[in-house]
Design an enzyme around this catalytic site. Structure first.
Site, short mmCIF file in Angstrom:
data_model
loop_
_atom_site.label_atom_id
_atom_site.label_comp_id
_atom_site.label_asym_id
_atom_site.label_seq_id
_atom_site.Cartn_x
_atom_site.Cartn_y
_atom_site.Cartn_z
N ASP A 50 12.22 -15.33 36.70
CA ASP A 50 13.37 -15.56 35.83
C ASP A 50 13.40 -14.44 34.73
O ASP A 50 14.55 -14.00 34.23
CB ASP A 50 13.43 -16.82 35.60
CG ASP A 50 13.63 -17.97 36.45
OD1 ASP A 50 13.85 -17.31 37.62
OD2 ASP A 50 13.90 -18.98 36.08
N GLU A 52 12.21 -11.56 34.36
CA GLU A 52 12.77 -10.37 34.66
C GLU A 52 14.26 -10.30 35.03
O GLU A 52 15.11 -9.22 34.58
CB GLU A 52 12.01 -9.83 35.91
CG GLU A 52 12.30 -8.32 36.35
CD GLU A 52 11.64 -7.41 35.23
OE1 GLU A 52 10.85 -7.80 34.21
OE2 GLU A 52 12.12 -6.23 35.43
N ASP A 54 16.54 -12.38 33.76
CA ASP A 54 17.01 -12.48 32.50
C ASP A 54 17.43 -10.94 31.78
O ASP A 54 18.29 -10.72 31.02
CB ASP A 54 16.67 -13.51 31.81
CG ASP A 54 16.55 -14.84 32.28
OD1 ASP A 54 17.52 -15.11 32.95
OD2 ASP A 54 15.85 -15.60 31.88
N SER A 99 27.10 -24.79 31.92
CA SER A 99 25.87 -24.57 31.57
C SER A 99 25.68 -24.66 29.90
O SER A 99 26.65 -25.03 29.18
CB SER A 99 25.48 -23.11 31.95
OG SER A 99 26.58 -22.38 31.98
N LYS A 138 14.38 -30.25 29.39
CA LYS A 138 15.05 -29.34 30.14
C LYS A 138 14.18 -29.24 31.49
O LYS A 138 13.24 -28.24 31.55
CB LYS A 138 15.28 -27.99 29.49
CG LYS A 138 16.29 -27.30 30.42
CD LYS A 138 16.83 -25.80 29.49
CE LYS A 138 17.87 -25.18 30.41
NZ LYS A 138 17.61 -25.03 31.72
N ARG A 159 25.81 -27.87 41.88
CA ARG A 159 26.64 -27.32 40.78
C ARG A 159 27.53 -25.89 41.36
O ARG A 159 28.79 -25.70 40.85
CB ARG A 159 25.92 -26.69 39.69
CG ARG A 159 26.75 -26.38 38.69
CD ARG A 159 25.84 -25.89 37.23
NE ARG A 159 25.44 -24.61 37.27
CZ ARG A 159 25.33 -24.02 36.02
NH1 ARG A 159 25.36 -24.50 34.96
NH2 ARG A 159 24.86 -22.74 36.21
N CYS A 458 -19.25 -19.27 53.34
CA CYS A 458 -20.50 -18.86 53.26
C CYS A 458 -21.59 -19.83 54.08
O CYS A 458 -21.59 -21.01 54.16
CB CYS A 458 -21.23 -18.57 51.92
SG CYS A 458 -22.94 -18.32 51.88
S1 IVH Z 1 23.15 -30.69 29.98
C1 IVH Z 1 27.36 -29.35 29.42
N1 IVH Z 1 20.62 -31.46 29.97
O1 IVH Z 1 20.14 -26.75 32.56
C2 IVH Z 1 25.93 -29.56 29.60
N2 IVH Z 1 21.17 -29.84 31.36
O2 IVH Z 1 22.62 -24.74 31.72
C3 IVH Z 1 25.27 -29.76 30.83
N3 IVH Z 1 19.34 -28.87 32.80
O3 IVH Z 1 21.57 -26.13 35.50
C4 IVH Z 1 23.89 -29.69 31.05
N4 IVH Z 1 17.80 -30.18 31.82
O4 IVH Z 1 20.79 -28.54 35.50
C5 IVH Z 1 21.46 -30.88 30.30
N5 IVH Z 1 18.63 -32.53 29.77
C6 IVH Z 1 19.24 -31.69 30.28
C7 IVH Z 1 18.90 -30.73 31.21
C8 IVH Z 1 19.75 -29.81 31.81
C9 IVH Z 1 17.98 -29.44 32.77
C10 IVH Z 1 19.73 -27.89 33.63
C11 IVH Z 1 21.07 -28.03 34.04
C12 IVH Z 1 21.79 -26.73 34.16
C13 IVH Z 1 21.09 -26.29 33.16
C14 IVH Z 1 22.26 -26.04 31.94
#
Ligand code: IVH
Length: 704
Positions: A50, A52, A54, A99, A138, A159, A458
């Site tokens: 990822d 790379e 990015d 996102s 996250k 998504r 071995c």
């Molecule tokens: S909130 C409007 N909370 O991160 C906000 N996202 O770009 C919507 N993700 O692919 C997302 N943990 O699947 C939110 N605690 C968390 C999250 C989370 C992982 C992921 C989500 C999305 C990306 C956000």
């Protein structure tokens, strides 16, 4: 290629590049990013980390910003996520799946920058109180929208590009953590959003199963790069039964469409209350989720979770901060598909690029040989990594890791870092393919790989320095040669201090050398000397078991002793002779034979005997009661399944004799196809003539 990184600050454009040709570089980057996005989203087989992706993405963003005339609606920078696969029905999200902006900064400033922006946006001054946030993990999985109508789960959608996703309801229903129904008070339409992920333990187990399948020759099987790919692959299985096998998990972190619409009076006032409600409905919500007042508490959260990260049973790539008040969230709104009220604050990436400096072979305590890539030091998942496992021969071959290769390494949790894949276009010319050595690099004994097994081992169990501790412990076990009081701590100490190198050294231990060891009381030293003396008088099965021959457990050791009566006869037995023993199959026979084929192992046995280790050995008295004792056989012609030598071995093992010519003393003539003069003579003398089947019956002691 976690989406949030796509929205990170553009990196500056190197001046030299601009001089070359911005439009060419832009075209090149777009093509490369498209390719990687396809591998990632559609094939679930990413070929670069990822970080790379990015880096390339941000270079493209920067170039496009500097050359607005070269912008194009089909640039990878213009879309949010991946395309729908086409195999599943498409779902239009009533409320887009957005996102979050990423703070690439892994330092405290990430939280501060966000808090400053929020305060500015809300027009707060220094004298105003801190803003209340919810701090979450996250999760590193894939986003999912779960739609409940009148309390029933009717649709689960990925998504996709944020507007359109894929209908993966059947597969999502297999996730036990996801409620199929909501309690009666739930709104008539309720979309719960969250992350589908795979726990690290499940991921390791899945890859282990895959490696076994590959070792057994299964076609079309592969291992997975990381839990996120394995989860994404599971969600996109066309067969829900396979999806179910992946044992996926889920965490809820938000909502999509909820009726009655929020303008009719919001059902919830805060994000935190919303999460609590989801939790009370049975959705998993991470226990780490916290309310945080202002930047200071966000920083503290980021710090605490960073320290906990390795101990979590799943991957996270950062934390997420969200403004708690839903009213404030609405006030702040969105900018280019990202909410202004949330941010992702990352941790060091768990995958990085580095180069292979060497491929070494490590020998484990039980003799397992593991190829290990020695790497140019690289910071992965918060630590500097210099070694990564290649698991076994098949994996090393399949990934085709070669000296000098640029590779993706992954380190997550306590799991040993591993090479995920090779960047083939960066391969140095003439890099040679890896081959597994056929000899143990530690002791030089033969290394063998048994059929259906993934690992080489071995065979110098008693002699190999890598296996020393294990071999001594096993020998001293109470069901083996039993040396009372010789446990793992002491063995560790004796071997590490260099007092013992091989098994026979045990019997050379004097009171003085023992008493000089740290933490060794005089009494314990005396006891151990006495226990060693006592252990010298053992039995053949205990001794054979104590040698630690692979596949030779207690029962097999007993059977061998019963059959052969003497150690030398076991040591000199051919594989065919070993096969005669009850419960000894080809794998065990081969293992015993290979073990005693190693001169070093024999030497250790001799030394142990020289040290005074003894047991009672009977003359093979059992001969008298063996089924063919006293009987003389002559073999003639071609037997259907046995060579003449094999038949001879079998008769002799059963106590019979095999003669070259027929006489009155002959008890049986075993006749096969094209038997000649011997058969005629047998008939003339009235000697019993039997075939292979009759012989087998006699061998098994059945009446003739
Ligand atoms: S909130 C409007 N909370 O991160 C906000 N996202 O770009 C919507 N993700 O692919 C997302 N943990 O699947 C939110 N605690 C968390 C999250 C989370 C992982 C992921 C989500 C999305 C990306 C956000």
């Amino acid at each position: 290629m976690a989406t949030p990184d796509l929205f990170a600050q553009p990196i500056p454009v190197p001046a030299a590049l601009e001089a070359v040709s911005a439009s060419e570089r832009i075209a090149g980057l777009r093509a490369e990013l498209d390719l990687h996005a396809h591998r990632y989203y559609v094939l679930d087989e990413p070929s670069i980390p990822d970080s790379e992706y990015d880096r390339l993405f941000r270079e493209l963003q920067a170039l496009e910003a500097a050359h607005p005339d070269l912008q194009s609606p089909d640039s990878p920078t213009q879309r949010v996520g991946g395309k729908a696969l086409g195999q599943f029905a498409t779902v239009r999200h009533r409320i887009a799946m957005l996102s979050i902006r990423t703070e690439t900064d892994t330092e405290a400033s990430g939280a501060r920058n966000f808090d400053n922006r929020v305060r500015k946006e809300l027009g707060l001054t220094e004298s105003d109180p801190p803003v209340e946030y919810v701090a979450e993990l996250k999760f590193d999985g894939l986003a999912m929208s779960l739609r409940y109508e009148h309390g029933v789960l009717v649709q689960a959608a990925t998504r996709g590009d944020g507007e359109m996703g894929e209908d993966v309801t059947q597969n999502i229903r297999t996730i036990r953590q996801i409620p199929l129904r909501l309690p009666s008070g739930a709104p008539p339409v309720m979309e719960v959003r969250g992350e589908v992920y795979m726990r690290r333990g499940e991921f390791e187990a899945l890859n282990e199963r895959q490696r076994e399948k590959i070792a057994k020759g299964a076609k079309g099987e592969k291992t997975f790069a990381n839990p996120r790919n394995a989860a994404a692959g599971g969600v996109r299985q066309l067969d829900p039964a396979i999806a179910a096998e992946r044992r996926l998990s889920f965490f809820a972190y938000g909502v999509g469409e909820v009726t009655p619409p929020e303008q009719d009076g919001p059902a919830f006032e805060t994000h935190y209350a919303l999460l609590q409600t989801l939790k009370s409905w049975g959705f998993p919500v991470a226990a780490q989720t916290r309310l945080a007042q202002g930047a200071t508490e966000l920083i503290a959260f980021h710090d605490t979770v960073r320290k906990e990260r390795d101990r979590l049973p799943y991957d996270i790539d950062g934390v997420v901060y969200k403004v708690n008040s839903l009213a404030l969230q609405r006030r702040m709104g969105f900018v280019s598909r990202e909410p202004r009220w949330a941010v992702a604050h990352k941790y060091p990436a768990q995958e990085q690029l580095t180069t292979v400096l060497a491929i070494d072979i490590q020998v484990g305590r039980t003799g397992k040989l593991t190829p290990v890539a020695k790497l140019a030091p690289v910071f992965v998942g918060g630590v500097t990594v210099t070694n990564a496992t290649l698991h076994n021969e098949d994996e090393a071959r399949r990934k085709d890791v070669r000296l000098g290769d640029t590779v993706i390494v992954r380190r997550a949790g306590d799991v040993i870092p591993e090479v995920v894949s090779v960047l083939l276009d960066k391969r140095v010319p003439d890099a040679t393919q890896f081959t597994m050595p056929r000899q143990c690099p530690v002791c030089g004994s033969e290394a063998v790989r048994e059929e259906g097994e993934a690992d080489y081992r071995c065979t110098g169990g008693l002699f190999c320095a890598a296996q020393r501790k294990e071999a001594i412990l096993h020998f001293a076990h109470k069901r083996a040669v039993e040396v009372e009081g010789l446990g793992d701590k002491l063995v560790e100490q004796l071997v590490d201090a260099g007092v013992i190198r091989t098994l026979p050294d045990l019997y050379k231990l004097g009171f003085a050398s023992l008493a000089s060891l740290e933490r060794m009381a005089e009494k314990s030293a005396n006891n151990l000397v006495a226990a060693l003396e006592k252990s010298k008088h053992t039995t053949l099965p205990r001794f054979v078991f104590g040698l630690g021959i692979r596949h030779v457990g207690e029962a097999t050791a007993k059977a061998l002793a019963r059959h052969f009566c003497q150690l030398d006869r076991i040591m000199d037995a051919t594989e065919a002779q070993l096969l005669e023993v009850d419960d000894v199959g080809p794998i065990v026979a081969k293992s015993i034979h290979t073990f005693f084929d190693q001169p070093h192992n024999r030497e250790v046995v001799e030394q142990l005997r020289a040290c005074g280790v003894t047991w009672e050995e009977s003359e093979p008295v059992a001969l008298a009661v063996k089924p063919l004792s006293g009987k003389t056989f002559v073999i003639t012609g071609t037997l259907p399944d046995l060579s003449r030598d094999e038949a001879k071995d079998m008769i002799e093992l059963a106590g019979g004799k095999v003669a070259g010519s027929v006489s009155k003393k002959t008890d049986y003539v075993v006749a096969g196809l094209e038997a000649g003069s011997k058969l005629i003579k047998a008939e003339a003398l009235g000697v019993a003539v039997i075939d292979q089947e009759d012989l087998m019956a006699l061998l098994h002691g059945l009446p003739d």
